[in-house]
Design a protein around this motif. Structure first.
Motif, PDB file in Angstrom:
ATOM      1  N   SER A  75       0.795  -1.232   0.000  1.00 37.56           N
ATOM      2  CA  SER A  75       0.000   0.000   0.000  1.00 37.56           C
ATOM      3  C   SER A  75       0.827   1.281   0.000  1.00 37.56           C
ATOM      4  N   GLN A  76       2.091   1.202   0.434  1.00 32.80           N
ATOM      5  CA  GLN A  76       2.842   2.434   0.622  1.00 32.80           C
ATOM      6  C   GLN A  76       3.136   3.137  -0.711  1.00 32.80           C
ATOM      7  N   LYS A  77       3.203   4.449  -0.637  1.00 31.26           N
ATOM      8  CA  LYS A  77       3.462   5.255  -1.826  1.00 31.26           C
ATOM      9  C   LYS A  77       4.969   5.446  -2.010  1.00 31.26           C
ATOM     10  N   GLY A  78       5.347   5.912  -3.182  1.00 29.29           N
ATOM     11  CA  GLY A  78       6.766   6.144  -3.457  1.00 29.29           C
ATOM     12  C   GLY A  78       7.200   5.452  -4.724  1.00 29.29           C
ATOM     13  N   SER A  79       8.495   5.271  -4.859  1.00 23.27           N
ATOM     14  CA  SER A  79       9.076   4.683  -6.060  1.00 23.27           C
ATOM     15  C   SER A  79       8.564   3.272  -6.313  1.00 23.27           C
ATOM     16  N   ALA A  80       8.079   3.043  -7.542  1.00 21.50           N
ATOM     17  CA  ALA A  80       7.603   1.715  -7.907  1.00 21.50           C
ATOM     18  C   ALA A  80       8.737   0.701  -7.883  1.00 21.50           C
ATOM     19  N   LYS A  83       9.450  -0.350  -4.341  1.00 22.59           N
ATOM     20  CA  LYS A  83       8.405  -1.243  -3.856  1.00 22.59           C
ATOM     21  C   LYS A  83       8.608  -2.658  -4.412  1.00 22.59           C
TER      22      LYS A  83
END
Length: 410
Positions: A75-80, A83
């Motif tokens: 769920s966390q946002k940021g660089s794909a 992740k």
């Protein structure tokens, strides 16, 4: 507080105790006692503290955010790219690791069973099938496949209680000098004890248990109102697990084997000490330790797979059952036909060596984030302890890499 009220508040914590007390833990604790007497009991106390702190954060994150650790990673946002790297690392360490070690869990349970009954081995040309491994692995799969969470929890709790009785009773039978045992709680360390110290903590602070407890805790208590019960649950359960590990270490000081290279040497080396009765107790303890770990490892692996992939985490769901089948099935094949998945074990050790300090640091970071934790984020004293524990996990991670890649760190 009455015993009945205390027990009514117990949740999935005993499953964590069941998960970290496996055949590997039995062997590591026995070796520590066999080689160094009572001098490393304090290390088990340190590992209990580390496990309680990390598991409490995992459970608290689950209750406050409504997500377990694998779901938060997704769920966390940021660089794909970042992740994707996290997902690959977690899947490699947790899932492939549990597949690799499942055969050891099943084989360890069978060694315990051997104290009561020698299962026949059937030959098929160049292959041989150990029916004991096949039987115990099948039992683990059937328990998981049933999908009944309450039955699964009660089965594991019962096995943990019986395992605890077996190991603690064995400790009482060997009649140790309790003043020397108590002296072992005073920290002291010699250079030759460092590998055993690292092994003792490493067998208790297990990465997949952090994912497992966060998932089980949020399913049990559902919201932050259950934090007090969750804390009591994990503290009591890990303390019990630590007590059992200490009991195994104490018994290890009495082992008369010429050398200890496997879980089988743990039970056989005690026969000259107090006859068959002690061997039966240790055999049953080893059987319970192997069987519980052969259930919890696939459960944790399946929860991680389904959490990261955003699939159903209900035990009866197709996604969970397929995951159970993959992990236990591979363990069944490896153990029943005597295959040691060396490449998988090495890969899992490398991944765990990287994952343990990273997941510990990430866990501390998440537990301090207002967006996830609101008013339930870490206090200053918890952060102080957590940073100390993170240093320990970093050492454990480096040691794991050292054992596979030969960096000569230790």
């Amino acid at each position: 507080m009455s015993l009945k009220k205390l027990l009514s508040g117990i949740g999935p914590g005993p499953i964590i105790a069941a998960a970290f007390i496996g055949p590997g833990t039995v062997t590591v604790c026995t070796l520590a006692g066999y080689n160094f007497g009572f001098s490393l009991i304090w290390a088990m106390g340190l590992s209990v503290l580390a496990t309680v702190i990390l598991q409490e954060m995992s459970g608290r994150i689950g209750l406050v955010s409504g997500k377990d650790l694998s779901q938060i990673i997704r769920s966390q946002k940021g660089s794909a790219l970042f992740k994707i790297v996290q997902i690959i690392l977690v899947l490699t360490a947790i899932v492939i690791g549990n597949i690799a070690y499942e055969s050891g869990n099943i084989t360890g349970a069978n060694l315990g069973l051997g104290a009561f009954w020698k299962a026949p081995i059937f030959s098929f040309g160049p292959f041989s099938l150990d029916s004991g491994n096949f039987l115990l692995g099948s039992i683990a799969l059937l328990i998981l496949w049933s999908g009944n969470s309450k039955t699964l929890e009660k089965t594991l709790i019962a096995l943990v209680v019986l395992m605890s009785i077996a190991f603690i009773s064995t400790t009482i039978l060997v009649k140790p000098d309790w003043s020397e045992v108590l002296a072992g709680f005073w920290p002291s360390l010699k250079n030759e004890e460092i590998p055993s110290l690292v092994a003792l903590i490493g067998t208790t602070v297990v990465p997949y248990n952090l994912f497992l407890y966060g998932s089980l805790a949020k399913a049990k208590w559902k919201n932050p109102s259950g934090i007090k019960l969750m804390r009591r649950d994990i503290i009591l359960s890990v303390l019990l697990g630590g007590l059992v590990s200490m009991a195994i270490l104490i018994v290890g000081t009495f082992n008369t084997s010429e050398s200890i290279n496997s879980a089988q040497d743990v039970a056989s080396g005690l026969e000259t000490v107090f006859g068959k009765s002690g061997t039966y107790l240790m055999g049953f303890g080893l059987l319970a330790a192997g069987l519980t770990s052969s259930i919890t490892a696939p459960l944790a692996g399946a929860l991680v797979i389904c959490g990261i992939m955003n699939w159903s985490q209900e035990n009866k769901s197709q996604s969970m059952r397929v995951s159970f089948l993959i992990i236990v099935g591979a363990g069944l094949v490896f153990s029943s036909f005597g295959i040691r998945p060396v490449a998988l074990i090495s890969l899992a050790q490398i991944a765990n060596g990287v994952l343990l300090p990273l997941i510990s640091a990430w866990l501390i970071w998440i537990a301090n984030q207002q967006v996830w934790m609101k008013e339930y984020k870490n206090s200053k004293w918890i952060n102080s302890l957590a940073i100390f524990i993170w240093i320990i996990t970093l050492i454990l991670g480096l040691k794991s890499l050292d054992s596979v890649l030969g960096f000569q760190i230790f």
